[in-house]
Design an enzyme around this catalytic site. Structure first.
Site, PDB file in Angstrom:
ATOM      1  N   ASP A 127      39.765  35.667  38.719  1.00 52.51           N
ATOM      2  CA  ASP A 127      39.229  34.986  37.794  1.00 52.51           C
ATOM      3  C   ASP A 127      40.383  33.766  37.781  1.00 52.51           C
ATOM      4  OD1 ASP A 127      37.892  34.174  35.428  1.00 52.51           O
ATOM      5  OD2 ASP A 127      39.832  34.483  34.550  1.00 52.51           O
ATOM      6  N   ARG A 169      36.352  26.072  38.723  1.00 50.88           N
ATOM      7  CA  ARG A 169      35.512  25.846  37.659  1.00 50.88           C
ATOM      8  C   ARG A 169      35.846  24.792  36.966  1.00 50.88           C
ATOM      9  NH1 ARG A 169      34.676  30.795  34.586  1.00 50.88           N
ATOM     10  NH2 ARG A 169      33.222  29.617  33.351  1.00 50.88           N
ATOM     11  N   SER A 207      33.812  36.199  33.606  1.00 44.22           N
ATOM     12  CA  SER A 207      35.416  35.668  33.664  1.00 44.22           C
ATOM     13  C   SER A 207      36.163  36.395  32.670  1.00 44.22           C
ATOM     14  CB  SER A 207      35.322  34.180  33.544  1.00 44.22           C
ATOM     15  OG  SER A 207      36.573  33.803  33.165  1.00 44.22           O
ATOM     16  N   LYS A 230      38.691  40.274  32.883  1.00 42.21           N
ATOM     17  CA  LYS A 230      40.204  40.449  32.207  1.00 42.21           C
ATOM     18  C   LYS A 230      40.225  41.691  31.189  1.00 42.21           C
ATOM     19  CE  LYS A 230      39.886  36.000  31.653  1.00 42.21           C
ATOM     20  NZ  LYS A 230      39.816  34.714  31.564  1.00 42.21           N
TER      21      LYS A 230
HETATM   22  N1  URA Z   1      37.441  32.108  28.406  1.00 44.40           N
HETATM   23  C1  URA Z   1      37.496  32.543  29.716  1.00 44.40           C
HETATM   24  O1  URA Z   1      38.269  33.473  29.747  1.00 44.40           O
HETATM   25  N2  URA Z   1      36.750  32.417  30.711  1.00 44.40           N
HETATM   26  C2  URA Z   1      35.613  31.267  30.783  1.00 44.40           C
HETATM   27  O2  URA Z   1      35.050  31.263  31.460  1.00 44.40           O
HETATM   28  C3  URA Z   1      35.583  30.673  29.453  1.00 44.40           C
HETATM   29  C4  URA Z   1      36.238  31.262  28.270  1.00 44.40           C
END
Ligand code: URA
Length: 433
Positions: free
Chosen positions: A161, A168, A183, A187
């Site tokens: 990520d 991104r 994403s 996590k």
């Molecule tokens: N927060 C994140 O952790 N990822 C994203 O893609 C957008 C907001």
């Protein structure tokens, strides 16, 4: 895997098997797939979105691209909380110790501020000595001892990520729902918790600016989390006006300390309601109302404050900020801004304008490498629904210099709107899924 064929599958709207998404996430994390091929796939995925099953597989693959925290041995239930980010959002600083004081084990990885939305890491960083670099082993040991641990983004958890998010950010592919979902949830999966509460912010001070966009994201998060076996609850909450009375790192910590000491406010009620939702989701309360009563009692009895003090000390705080709030950084310059010649009610406070003003005061970053200034920000003395008379105090600007304070004042000239007819206070929670 043939990476060119993988990109072509996405470009043509085909379907990826789970094994290919695994190879892709590992290749992103270990650098074996070059940035230009990752970026090409991201743009293809932006234009031809992943379906629900592919999104869940990508989420698992990104979580498996690094270490997954194994919380076994820690008292259950294990919870994590996440916000999609907003202006003045210091909810985690209240909610985490509040939940831990009610018997939950809370393990969380938090981020820095992103754009106008502040980050918990930057806020807690204003407490002298507070460590934000706990290793996975330290996280587990601390959570076992006191029920709570928080760290900044670590390269150990969901490294795919980290790589994909950075790409991104610079290829205009952030705002794709499946990419945001994978994403965020990768996590959360890597963090090991079983119950997750997500706060999807909605309004001018958030990524999701209108209710339809927030609902679409919330529904996708819920569906993917369920496919990944997580017990999830989602609240869509109001981010059209700044959250609470403080925006800026140390000022927000100060406000969170006040809530933990029992000061009532709209922000305090949001924390108690999110805590009620979490306690019910984790099975420690029969329903949300009962959970809210448990949370309110934990604040009233001083349990939540005691847990927060224990948490700050465990993570290295060198001062008891409850006893000595003046140890928090404080700005040299304070400028009061008064209401113009209007009588009536505050009908709006533009959260986006407030967020930008605080970034420009030094409270956020204009470049990735910028340091944040912990002391600066805004103290708001009114909220939407407050009655106002000419000359009433609207806000206090905390700045490094008079020039910076004056330019913040100018940039916020139109941020407050007023109505001559009564405006109701706005409920901080818009919907719960
Ligand atoms: N927060 C994140 O952790 N990822 C994203 O893609 C957008 C907001």
């Amino acid at each position: 895997m043939d990476i060119q064929a993988f990109i072509a599958t996405r470009r043509d709207g085909g379907r990826h098997p789970s094994a290919d998404l695994n190879t892709f996430a590992k290749g992103a994390a270990d650098g074996s797939i070059p940035d230009y091929q990752l970026a090409a796939w991201l743009m293809a995925a932006y234009l031809k979105p992943l379906n629900e099953q592919e999104t869940a597989w990508l989420t698992e693959a990104m979580a498996d691209s690094g270490e997954r925290l194994d919380l076994s041995g820690l008292p259950k239930p294990w919870v994590d909380k996440h916000s999609t980010g907003g202006v003045g959002d210091k909810t985690s600083i209240v909610l985490l110790p509040l939940l831990a004081s009610c018997g939950l084990t809370v393990v969380k990885m938090s981020g820095r501020g992103l754009g106008i939305t502040g980050g918990t890491v930057d806020k807690l960083g204003s407490i002298p000595g507070f460590r934000l670099d706990l290793s996975p082993e330290e996280m587990k040991a601390q959570a076992k001892r006191i029920g709570i641990a928080l760290t900044g983004q670590t390269p150990d958890l969901a490294p795919a990520d980290k790589v994909l998010y950075a790409l991104r950010d610079v290829t205009s592919t952030v705002s794709s729902v499946p990419l945001i979902v994978s994403s965020i949830l990768s996590k959360k999966l890597a963090g090991g918790a079983e119950t997750i509460v997500l706060d999807v912010k909605c309004g001018a001070g958030a990524f999701m600016r209108d209710l339809e966009a927030a609902q679409t994201l919330a529904a996708a998060l819920k569906r993917t989390a369920e496919l990944c076996g997580l017990n999830i609850r989602i609240a869509i909450t109001d981010m059209d006006q700044p959250l609470g009375s403080a925006v800026g790192n140390a000022l927000e910590v100060r406000e969170a300390l006040e809530v933990l000491q029992g000061k009532p406010s709209r922000f305090a009620s949001l924390c108690i309601r999110l805590a009620g939702l979490t306690l019910a989701a984790a099975g420690l309360a029969p329903d949300r109302d009962a959970g809210e009563r448990v949370a309110a009692e934990a604040i009233a009895s001083g349990k939540a404050k005691a847990k927060a003090a224990e948490w700050f000390a465990a993570q290295g705080a060198t001062v008891d900020v409850f006893a000595h709030p003046t140890a928090l950084p404080s700005a040299k310059i304070k400028v009061d801004v008064l209401a113009p010649s209007v009588s009536g009610w505050v009908s709006g406070i533009n959260a986006e304008a407030v967020g930008h003003a605080v970034v420009h005061l030094g409270g956020g970053r204009l470049k990735k490498s910028d340091d944040v200034e912990p002391s600066v920000g805004l103290e708001l003395h009114v909220e939407v629904g407050s009655p106002v008379q000419p000359g009433d105090l609207l806000m206090t600007i905390h700045a490094r210099s008079l020039d910076e304070a004056k330019s913040a004042e100018l940039s916020l000239k139109d941020a407050f709107t007023f109505s001559s007819s009564k405006v109701d206070y706005r409920d901080p929670i818009i919907a719960v899924l």
